[in-house]
Design an enzyme around this catalytic site. Sequence first.
Site, PDB file in Angstrom:
ATOM      1  N   LYS A 137       3.756 -15.583   2.721  1.00 14.40           N
ATOM      2  CA  LYS A 137       3.798 -16.340   1.295  1.00 14.40           C
ATOM      3  C   LYS A 137       5.520 -16.798   1.152  1.00 14.40           C
ATOM      4  O   LYS A 137       6.199 -16.131   0.268  1.00 14.40           O
ATOM      5  CB  LYS A 137       3.470 -15.542   0.096  1.00 14.40           C
ATOM      6  N   ASP A 182      -2.309 -18.801   0.608  1.00 16.51           N
ATOM      7  CA  ASP A 182      -3.227 -19.599   0.068  1.00 16.51           C
ATOM      8  C   ASP A 182      -4.091 -20.435   0.787  1.00 16.51           C
ATOM      9  O   ASP A 182      -5.073 -20.812   0.722  1.00 16.51           O
ATOM     10  CB  ASP A 182      -2.521 -20.109  -1.417  1.00 16.51           C
ATOM     11  N   TYR A 198       0.916  -1.030  -0.045  1.00 18.18           N
ATOM     12  CA  TYR A 198      -0.133   0.013   0.110  1.00 18.18           C
ATOM     13  C   TYR A 198       0.789   1.233   0.010  1.00 18.18           C
ATOM     14  O   TYR A 198       0.266   2.382  -0.369  1.00 18.18           O
ATOM     15  CB  TYR A 198      -0.972   0.007   1.307  1.00 18.18           C
ATOM     16  N   ASP A 252     -12.159  -9.746   4.253  1.00 14.74           N
ATOM     17  CA  ASP A 252     -13.399  -9.733   3.445  1.00 14.74           C
ATOM     18  C   ASP A 252     -14.032 -11.058   3.429  1.00 14.74           C
ATOM     19  O   ASP A 252     -15.319 -11.286   3.367  1.00 14.74           O
ATOM     20  CB  ASP A 252     -13.321  -9.077   1.834  1.00 14.74           C
ATOM     21  N   ASP A 296      -6.263  -7.620   3.938  1.00 17.90           N
ATOM     22  CA  ASP A 296      -7.352  -6.702   3.453  1.00 17.90           C
ATOM     23  C   ASP A 296      -8.266  -7.762   2.821  1.00 17.90           C
ATOM     24  O   ASP A 296      -9.358  -7.923   3.104  1.00 17.90           O
ATOM     25  CB  ASP A 296      -6.881  -5.867   2.390  1.00 17.90           C
TER      26      ASP A 296
HETATM   27  C1  IPM Z   1     -10.354  -1.587   3.867  1.00 14.84           C
HETATM   28  C2  IPM Z   1     -10.537  -1.025   2.427  1.00 14.84           C
HETATM   29  C3  IPM Z   1      -9.453  -0.236   2.186  1.00 14.84           C
HETATM   30  C4  IPM Z   1      -8.001  -1.188   2.260  1.00 14.84           C
HETATM   31  C5  IPM Z   1      -9.343   0.518   0.848  1.00 14.84           C
HETATM   32  C6  IPM Z   1     -10.609   1.447   0.689  1.00 14.84           C
HETATM   33  C7  IPM Z   1      -8.321   1.594   0.848  1.00 14.84           C
HETATM   34  O1  IPM Z   1     -10.706  -1.804   1.523  1.00 14.84           O
HETATM   35  O2  IPM Z   1     -10.341  -0.897   4.948  1.00 14.84           O
HETATM   36  O3  IPM Z   1     -10.291  -2.922   4.192  1.00 14.84           O
HETATM   37  O4  IPM Z   1      -7.849  -1.650   1.120  1.00 14.84           O
HETATM   38  O5  IPM Z   1      -7.615  -1.173   3.198  1.00 14.84           O
HETATM   39 MN    MN Z   2     -10.999  -4.060   2.441  1.00 15.48          MN
END
Ligand code: IPM
Ligand code: MN
Length: 361
Positions: free
Chosen positions: A192, A224, A142, A252, A248
């Site tokens: 990894k 993975d 990032y 999710d 990240d």
């Molecule tokens: C999160 C989001 C952010 C990230 C984006 C919006 C920059 O996806 O907070 O998980 O990737 O950190």
């Molecule tokens: Mn995210």
Amino acid sequence: MSEWNILLLPGDGIGVEVVEAAVQVLDAIGARYDQHFRFERRLIGGASLDAFGASLTDETLSDALEADAVLLGAVGGPKWEHPDASDRPERGLLRLRKGMEVFANLRPVKVYPSLRDASPLKPQKLEGVDFIVVRELTGGLYFGEPRRREIRNGQEYAVDTLEYYEFEIARVIQVAFELAQQRRRKVASVDKANVLESSRLWRKVALRLAQSYPDVTLEHVLVDTAAMKLISSPASFDVMVTENMFGDILTDEASVLAGSMGMLPSASLGVEFPKPHVRRRGLYEPVHGSAPDIAGKGIANPIGAILSAALMLRYSFGLEKEAQAIERAVERALEDGARTPDLGGALGTQQMTQAILERLQ
Ligand code: IPM
Ligand code: MN
Ligand code: NAD
């Protein structure tokens, strides 16, 4: 009575809707427990781009640094997504995280028994799922340099850099070990290392630190495999620690266990030891984004933002009893069947928030 200055950065899309829900809950907690929460609102992301031509202004960053804690909604949306744009909503969020030096992003993943039916996974896989992901937040892909696009050999070319210094790895893994000592004493370090140099350094640092925590079991899991295990045996995890981008993506994925993206809160801290009962600055935000597909409809699930406010009370203000009161109210509302559409129900954001407010004790 204590006074707390909270900077609200609602941002874009449903960020605005869920932050207002969290404010209502904080107001109710303040009244009940004799705490005074003072709110200031500032723009970030697309809203700030539209108003000031910048996704985060220096003034807003300095307000964030002065506040006792920051509660953020979400940033981004199709309006600001042009690939050649020089500033983007997400850039403001990254500058905020870097500027606040909140390198440890805690993302607890808990499956409420009453929500087992809201996940596509088999209910028996979800039994006992209760882990926390510690995501490195201010380094890695990032922020690494070089990062740019240019024309090379007549081709458009782009580069990003995955880089870590030892100290950046050590301080976040230390947070994971300290958290594990307050939990089930297991750390899964996700990397990894079979391919990446940065992951081999990550693993080396994890192994070195493990010697200082003989009561905690450390395992290394390739990213993975970790993605697979999150679905096949999620209850096996206690504390997972990993670099920025892996964290990240994996969180999710983990939100599916909890039933919806709208459920997960997060706390981003800048100190090594997240002890409850110690006051410190932090950035609190739900894991989900601005959800352009449902923004403005009043149906966003506010729970991720409300639970983020609970984490603020716990980690920044040391108000453990108040934090638990919020968490219990959320649990009771869910047990009583309160559900937004993402959880298979029909309540709007305001009705869901009301259901939680009614169960605050
Ligand atoms: C999160 C989001 C952010 C990230 C984006 C919006 C920059 O996806 O907070 O998980 O990737 O950190
Ligand atoms: Mn995210
Ligand atoms: P998203 O998280 O916004 O939405 C993904 C899906 O989950 C959508 O279908 C959405 O409706 C649903 N969802 C998310 N939160 C919900 C909630 N609280 N209640 C009900 N449903 C919810 O991810 P995306 O659509 O890939 O990204 C949209 C924008 O948000 C992008 O610009 C992205 O960069 C940004 N984003 C911001 C953050 C952040 O500010 N922390 C996090 C993730 C994505």
